[in-house]
Scaffold this motif. Structure first.
Motif, mmCIF file in Angstrom:
data_model
loop_
_atom_site.group_PDB
_atom_site.id
_atom_site.type_symbol
_atom_site.label_atom_id
_atom_site.label_comp_id
_atom_site.label_asym_id
_atom_site.label_seq_id
_atom_site.Cartn_x
_atom_site.Cartn_y
_atom_site.Cartn_z
ATOM 1 N N GLN A 2 0.817 -1.207 0.000
ATOM 2 C CA GLN A 2 0.000 0.000 0.000
ATOM 3 C C GLN A 2 0.855 1.263 0.000
ATOM 4 O OE1 GLN A 2 -3.494 0.281 2.328
ATOM 5 N NE2 GLN A 2 -4.182 -1.794 1.859
ATOM 6 N N SER A 3 2.053 1.213 0.601
ATOM 7 C CA SER A 3 2.908 2.398 0.542
ATOM 8 C C SER A 3 3.394 2.648 -0.883
ATOM 9 C CB SER A 3 4.087 2.286 1.512
ATOM 10 O OG SER A 3 5.095 1.432 1.043
ATOM 11 N N ALA B 196 2.022 4.986 6.329
ATOM 12 C CA ALA B 196 2.784 6.235 6.271
ATOM 13 C C ALA B 196 4.211 6.034 6.755
ATOM 14 C CB ALA B 196 2.078 7.303 7.099
ATOM 15 N N LEU B 197 4.393 5.239 7.804
ATOM 16 C CA LEU B 197 5.735 4.970 8.315
ATOM 17 C C LEU B 197 6.559 4.184 7.301
ATOM 18 C CD1 LEU B 197 4.859 4.039 11.999
ATOM 19 C CD2 LEU B 197 5.939 6.154 11.213
ATOM 20 N N ASP B 198 5.941 3.212 6.647
ATOM 21 C CA ASP B 198 6.651 2.449 5.622
ATOM 22 C C ASP B 198 7.057 3.354 4.471
ATOM 23 O OD1 ASP B 198 7.186 -0.549 4.681
ATOM 24 O OD2 ASP B 198 6.446 0.588 2.957
ATOM 25 N N LEU B 199 6.171 4.241 4.075
ATOM 26 C CA LEU B 199 6.464 5.164 2.986
ATOM 27 C C LEU B 199 7.631 6.075 3.348
ATOM 28 C CD1 LEU B 199 5.499 6.272 0.194
ATOM 29 C CD2 LEU B 199 4.111 7.909 1.501
ATOM 30 N N LEU B 200 7.647 6.596 4.569
ATOM 31 C CA LEU B 200 8.737 7.468 4.996
ATOM 32 C C LEU B 200 10.058 6.707 5.045
ATOM 33 C CD1 LEU B 200 9.763 10.184 6.034
ATOM 34 C CD2 LEU B 200 9.069 9.479 8.337
ATOM 35 N N ALA B 201 10.027 5.480 5.528
ATOM 36 C CA ALA B 201 11.253 4.684 5.598
ATOM 37 C C ALA B 201 11.821 4.396 4.214
ATOM 38 C CB ALA B 201 10.977 3.379 6.344
ATOM 39 N N TYR C 271 3.172 -5.336 11.533
ATOM 40 C CA TYR C 271 4.252 -4.709 10.772
ATOM 41 C C TYR C 271 5.388 -4.285 11.707
ATOM 42 C CZ TYR C 271 6.621 -1.012 8.104
ATOM 43 O OH TYR C 271 7.551 -0.210 7.486
ATOM 44 N N VAL C 272 6.621 -4.541 11.291
ATOM 45 C CA VAL C 272 7.802 -4.152 12.073
ATOM 46 C C VAL C 272 8.455 -2.968 11.371
ATOM 47 C CG1 VAL C 272 10.021 -4.869 12.992
ATOM 48 C CG2 VAL C 272 8.133 -6.514 12.866
ATOM 49 N N PRO C 273 8.431 -1.782 11.967
ATOM 50 C CA PRO C 273 8.976 -0.600 11.288
ATOM 51 C C PRO C 273 10.495 -0.655 11.184
ATOM 52 C CG PRO C 273 8.350 -0.059 13.535
ATOM 53 C CD PRO C 273 7.864 -1.462 13.286
ATOM 54 N N ASP C 274 11.014 -0.027 10.156
ATOM 55 C CA ASP C 274 12.456 0.106 9.958
ATOM 56 C C ASP C 274 12.918 1.298 10.794
ATOM 57 O OD1 ASP C 274 15.049 0.560 9.099
ATOM 58 O OD2 ASP C 274 14.615 0.144 6.997
ATOM 59 N N LEU C 275 13.267 1.039 12.046
ATOM 60 C CA LEU C 275 13.593 2.126 12.969
ATOM 61 C C LEU C 275 14.838 2.887 12.529
ATOM 62 C CD1 LEU C 275 12.826 0.379 16.378
ATOM 63 C CD2 LEU C 275 11.395 2.008 15.120
ATOM 64 N N ALA C 276 15.798 2.198 11.954
ATOM 65 C CA ALA C 276 17.009 2.884 11.510
ATOM 66 C C ALA C 276 16.683 3.896 10.414
ATOM 67 C CB ALA C 276 18.035 1.868 11.017
#
Length: 302
Positions: free
Chosen positions: A82-83, A112-117, A218-223
Motif C-alpha cells: 500500500q505504501s 505512512a511509516l513504511d512510505l517514509l522509511a 508490521y515491524v517498522p524500519d527504525l534505523a
C-alpha cells in the motif's frame, strides 16, 4: 469561493493488482489524507473541506475498499504494497516533485511509516496518528493475541462479534474517562456522509480478515525512520491513554527521535471531532506547536 463540501475532481489510478479511486480539493502544497481501519476517502470530507484553503487535499480509497477495486479476489494486505500505491499516487498528483505531506491514522499510519522509511526524499512531512504497532507495545504477545482473537471472532460470529472483542480488548475497565471534556453531539449527516458511512461498514469484513493482523504485525524500519526523524510527527489522542493502540506512539518517538504531538479525541479523533482535529493538524503542519523534546507529548500531553 469554491464549494469544498464535495471534491473538486475525482479520478482513478491503475496500480499493480488494483485500481485506486481518489479525490482532490483545494490548492497549494499536496496534503494526502490516508484513511485507517475500514475508512475510505469519505472519512476526511469535513477535514478536507476545512484544510483546502491552504493545501491541495487529496484522499483515496485503499485497495480493496469501496471504489478502489482489486483485480482479483481479496487477500491479506501488506503495508509495503500500500505504501507503493501511495508513492504512485503522489507521483500522479505532485509530478513536479513539490513538497508533499502525508497524514495517516491507525492502520494507515503504519503505511505512512513504511512510505517514509522507503521514500523520505519524496516527503516533506509525515504525521502518523496512533499506529497500532504490536512489536512496540509493552507486551507484544498481548497485542498479537488480541488482534488474532478479533479476527477469529469475525470468522465465527461476524462483524458485531469482532468489534465487541476489539472494544473489550482495547479498553481498560478500571480507567476513568477523561474529566472535564464533554463529547460533542454528532453533526447531522449529509447524504454524502451517510453513503460514506455505509461504504465503510461494508469494508469491515475486508479490514478484519485481510488488514488488521498483517498491519498491526508490521515491524517498522527504525534505523530508516531515525534518519528521517526531522520529517516525522507521531500523533497520540488526548483521550487514548487507556487504549493499547496508543502505547506504541511514545515508544516510536523514543526510538526514532520523531516528535510526539497530542491530538483531540481518542484513537478515532479525526472522526469524533473532525473540525477540532483539522485545526490541530493545521497547527502541526504550520509548525506552530512543535516546541519541546522529542518523545514527549506537547500541549497538555502525558
Amino acid at each position: 469561493m469554491a464549494d469544498r463540501t464535495v471534491p473538486e475532481r475525482t479520478g482513478h489510478l491503475k496500480v499493480p493488482g488494483a485500481t485506486l479511486y481518489y479525490e482532490v480539493r483545494g490548492e497549494g502544497p499536496l496534503l494526502l489524507m490516508m484513511p485507517g481501519g475500514s475508512g475510505d476517502a469519505g472519512l476526511y470530507d469535513r477535514m478536507a473541506e476545512q484544510l483546502a484553503d491552504s493545501w491541495t487535499v487529496a484522499a483515496f480509497d485503499p485497495r480493496g475498499y469501496s471504489r478502489s477495486l482489486l483485480d482479483g479476489a481479496p487477500e491479506d494486505q501488506q503495508a509495503a504494497v500500500q505504501s507503493e500505491d501511495i508513492r504512485r499516487l503522489i507521483g500522479l498528483l505532485s509530478p513536479d516533485g513539490g513538497p508533499v505531506t502525508v497524514f495517516g491514522s491507525s492502520s494507515s499510519a503504519v503505511v505512512a511509516l513504511d512510505l517514509l522509511a522507503r521514500h523520505p526524499e519524496r516527503l516533506h512531512q509525515v504525521v502518523a496518528h496512533e499506529p497500532p504497532l504490536v512489536e512496540l507495545m509493552p507486551d507484544p504477545e498481548q497485542g498479537r493475541k488480541l488482534f488474532a482473537a478479533v479476527r477469529e471472532s469475525f470468522r465465527e460470529g461476524g462483524v458485531a462479534a469482532a468489534m465487541a472483542t476489539m472494544t473489550e480488548g482495547l479498553t481498560d475497565p478500571e480507567a476513568e474517562p477523561p474529566a472535564g471534556r464533554e463529547r460533542r453531539a454528532a453533526p447531522e449527516q449529509t447524504v454524502r456522509e451517510a453513503e460514506a458511512f455505509q461504504r465503510m461498514r461494508d469494508n469491515l469484513p475486508v479490514f478484519l480478515e485481510h488488514v488488521l493482523c498483517s498491519f498491526s504485525g508490521y515491524v517498522p524500519d527504525l534505523a530508516a525512520l531515525r534518519r528521517a526523524a526531522g520529517q516525522l510527527v507521531i500523533g497520540v489522542g488526548r483521550d487514548s491513554r487507556t487504549l493499547l493502540t496508543a502505547l506504541p506512539g511514545a515508544r516510536l518517538a523514543d526510538e526514532t527521535g520523531g516528535r510526539l504531538v497530542e491530538f483531540p479525541g481518542g484513537h478515532t479523533g479525526c472522526a469524533e471531532d473532525p473540525e477540532a482535529f483539522a485545526e490541530r493538524l493545521r497547527a502541526v503542519l504550520l509548525d506552530r506547536t512543535l516546541q519541546g523534546a522529542p518523545g514527549r507529548p506537547l500541549d497538555g500531553g502525558r
